[in-house]
Enzyme design. Sequence first.
Site, PDB file in Angstrom:
ATOM      1  N   ARG A 174       0.799   6.475   7.804  1.00 59.42           N
ATOM      2  CA  ARG A 174       0.847   6.611   6.341  1.00 59.42           C
ATOM      3  C   ARG A 174       0.412   8.013   5.907  1.00 59.42           C
ATOM      4  O   ARG A 174       0.871   8.525   4.898  1.00 59.42           O
ATOM      5  CB  ARG A 174      -0.096   5.603   5.675  1.00 59.42           C
ATOM      6  N   ASP A 191       4.290   3.149   6.552  1.00 61.97           N
ATOM      7  CA  ASP A 191       3.646   2.929   7.852  1.00 61.97           C
ATOM      8  C   ASP A 191       4.558   2.271   8.880  1.00 61.97           C
ATOM      9  O   ASP A 191       5.567   1.648   8.532  1.00 61.97           O
ATOM     10  CB  ASP A 191       2.434   2.013   7.674  1.00 61.97           C
ATOM     11  N   LYS A 209       0.814  -1.206   0.000  1.00 65.32           N
ATOM     12  CA  LYS A 209       0.000   0.000   0.000  1.00 65.32           C
ATOM     13  C   LYS A 209       0.856   1.268   0.000  1.00 65.32           C
ATOM     14  O   LYS A 209       0.399   2.341  -0.308  1.00 65.32           O
ATOM     15  CB  LYS A 209      -0.861   0.035   1.285  1.00 65.32           C
ATOM     16  N   GLY A 210       2.114   1.114   0.383  1.00 65.47           N
ATOM     17  CA  GLY A 210       2.951   2.265   0.722  1.00 65.47           C
ATOM     18  C   GLY A 210       3.173   3.291  -0.371  1.00 65.47           C
ATOM     19  O   GLY A 210       3.499   4.440  -0.089  1.00 65.47           O
ATOM     20  N   PHE A 227      14.263   3.465  10.465  1.00 61.60           N
ATOM     21  CA  PHE A 227      12.910   3.140  10.027  1.00 61.60           C
ATOM     22  C   PHE A 227      12.156   4.443   9.790  1.00 61.60           C
ATOM     23  O   PHE A 227      12.163   5.339  10.632  1.00 61.60           O
ATOM     24  CB  PHE A 227      12.191   2.278  11.080  1.00 61.60           C
ATOM     25  N   VAL A 228      11.547   4.579   8.617  1.00 57.33           N
ATOM     26  CA  VAL A 228      10.882   5.836   8.269  1.00 57.33           C
ATOM     27  C   VAL A 228       9.384   5.622   8.052  1.00 57.33           C
ATOM     28  O   VAL A 228       8.959   4.543   7.650  1.00 57.33           O
ATOM     29  CB  VAL A 228      11.509   6.484   7.008  1.00 57.33           C
ATOM     30  N   GLU A 249       7.569   1.964  -6.242  1.00 55.79           N
ATOM     31  CA  GLU A 249       7.760   1.433  -4.888  1.00 55.79           C
ATOM     32  C   GLU A 249       8.003   2.580  -3.915  1.00 55.79           C
ATOM     33  O   GLU A 249       8.510   3.632  -4.283  1.00 55.79           O
ATOM     34  CB  GLU A 249       8.950   0.450  -4.908  1.00 55.79           C
ATOM     35  N   ASP A 267      14.628  -1.812   0.773  1.00 50.28           N
ATOM     36  CA  ASP A 267      15.495  -2.067   1.920  1.00 50.28           C
ATOM     37  C   ASP A 267      16.393  -3.243   1.535  1.00 50.28           C
ATOM     38  O   ASP A 267      17.394  -3.065   0.842  1.00 50.28           O
ATOM     39  CB  ASP A 267      14.577  -2.351   3.117  1.00 50.28           C
TER      40      ASP A 267
HETATM   41  P1  IMP Z   1      12.596  -5.176   1.417  1.00 49.81           P
HETATM   42  O1  IMP Z   1      11.956  -6.439   0.871  1.00 49.81           O
HETATM   43  O2  IMP Z   1      13.487  -5.477   2.592  1.00 49.81           O
HETATM   44  O3  IMP Z   1      13.287  -4.371   0.362  1.00 49.81           O
HETATM   45  O4  IMP Z   1      11.441  -4.339   2.057  1.00 49.81           O
HETATM   46  C1  IMP Z   1      10.592  -3.616   1.299  1.00 49.81           C
HETATM   47  C2  IMP Z   1       9.300  -3.276   2.004  1.00 49.81           C
HETATM   48  O5  IMP Z   1       9.425  -3.237   3.445  1.00 49.81           O
HETATM   49  C3  IMP Z   1       8.878  -1.895   1.580  1.00 49.81           C
HETATM   50  O6  IMP Z   1       8.073  -1.968   0.444  1.00 49.81           O
HETATM   51  C4  IMP Z   1       8.116  -1.403   2.792  1.00 49.81           C
HETATM   52  O7  IMP Z   1       6.777  -1.835   2.717  1.00 49.81           O
HETATM   53  C5  IMP Z   1       8.777  -2.095   3.955  1.00 49.81           C
HETATM   54  N1  IMP Z   1       9.786  -1.208   4.577  1.00 49.81           N
HETATM   55  C6  IMP Z   1      11.143  -1.335   4.523  1.00 49.81           C
HETATM   56  N2  IMP Z   1      11.747  -0.352   5.193  1.00 49.81           N
HETATM   57  C7  IMP Z   1      10.759   0.426   5.692  1.00 49.81           C
HETATM   58  C8  IMP Z   1      10.745   1.643   6.485  1.00 49.81           C
HETATM   59  O8  IMP Z   1      11.776   2.220   6.882  1.00 49.81           O
HETATM   60  N3  IMP Z   1       9.518   2.153   6.771  1.00 49.81           N
HETATM   61  C9  IMP Z   1       8.352   1.573   6.373  1.00 49.81           C
HETATM   62  N4  IMP Z   1       8.320   0.461   5.627  1.00 49.81           N
HETATM   63  C10 IMP Z   1       9.507  -0.118   5.292  1.00 49.81           C
HETATM   64 MG    MG Z   2       5.799  -1.514   0.596  1.00 49.79          MG
END
Ligand code: IMP
Ligand code: MG
Length: 172
Positions: free
Chosen positions: A158, A152, A41-42, A145-146, A92, A96
Amino acid sequence: MKTPGNILFTTEQIQQRVSELSQHIEKDYAGLDPVMLVILKGSFYFASDLTKSMDMPLALDFIATGHNPSGALEVIRRPLNSLKGRHVLLIEDIIDSGLTLGFMLNFLQEQEPADIAICTLLDNPARRLVQLPLRYTGFQVPDVFVVGYGLDFEENYRHLPCICEYSYPQPK
Ligand code: IMP
Ligand code: MG
């Protein structure tokens, strides 16, 4: 509005950067009738602001991943448009580890799009496990963490108009 930590990007900084990205993408995709594939949803505020001023044909579609009971990633909402032969731009909120997007790229490749590119608002490169080709990046962020502007913490924050750090409450 009260924020749960330091502000990293103000509304004005976000709007300025999103507008730059939007113009860039509009130029690159002119005449290609791309599919803007919004990752729920982000990314919803970002995708909305990014595409609103684009003066060209494009389709908007949505995709979401979740975890199945054994903890493996799965696509829980598929795009409704056929992606075969289309120019797909994945939108996106933050990358992360890159695991989510890496998984999604594999899933989408099976639909034989003409090409897939990635546009992320935020890039947190510190903990990257899967290397991804990022064509458009809004901002790099430090390894914190943001929340806000779509992002969220446990579904809250959000709706903040800025992007800020989430400071975990200190145990008393
Ligand atoms: P990844 O698979 O580790 O790259 O994580 C990606 C997903 O984790 C993102 O699409 C977000 O939904 C969530 N995410 C990662 N870091 C953060 C953050 O700092 N704040 C909020 N959501 C995050
Ligand atoms: Mg996301």
